[in-house]
Design an enzyme around this catalytic site. Structure first.
Site: not given
Length: 163
Positions: A53, A128
């Protein structure tokens, strides 16, 4: 606020997904900090982030570092906050996403997240995204190894579908 269990850890039914605080169109630092403070003040005890991110190349872990700084300087009790982070995706800085489920990569990603978050064990660490080039059992096996070593307290998977 209502709570739910993740494993045996009670967390707020509403969590903070912190990705927008670090990717394209992110707010300035003061507003990002105020957002996290407002969530904590409202009783949020689940914060979700990932090493990927970030917006620009060279910012790996931007979101994790931001959250770690805010939690460390927050005036209230954060002992009940479950910090969830993820590894196995990348962002080269051009807006695209990559995936790397290689167990060695997952280990390196987790160890880097531990440093950025300033902790010796991550509350919830997740793969993820599945990597079609790596057997799923190998990627998940890396999570098992991290659990066995005490580097993570709970393991999870994200962005997983039926193949």
């Amino acid at each position: 606020m209502r709570t739910r269990l993740i494993g045996d850890v009670p967390v707020s039914a509403v969590g903070l997904g912190a990705m927008p605080l670090s990717v394209e169109g992110r707010p300035d630092k003061a507003r990002a900090i105020a957002t996290i403070h407002a969530a904590l003040d409202a009783g949020v005890t689940l914060i979700d982030t990932a090493d990927s991110y970030h917006w620009h190349a060279g910012e790996i872990g931007h979101d994790e570092r931001l959250i770690a700084r805010v939690l460390a300087s927050y005036g209230g009790d954060v002992s009940g906050v479950l910090l969830a982070t993820k590894g196995g995706r990348g962002r080269p800085g051009d807006g695209s996403w990559t995936v790397n489920g290689d167990p060695r990569h997952i280990r390196r990603a987790c160890e880097a997240s531990l440093k950025r978050l300033g902790t010796d064990a991550i509350g919830l660490y997740q793969l993820h995204k599945t990597d079609p080039d790596v057997p799923f059992a190998e990627s998940v096996g890396a999570l098992r190894d991290l659990l066995d070593e005490g580097k993570i307290r709970t393991a999870g998977i994200s962005n997983v579908g039926v193949r």
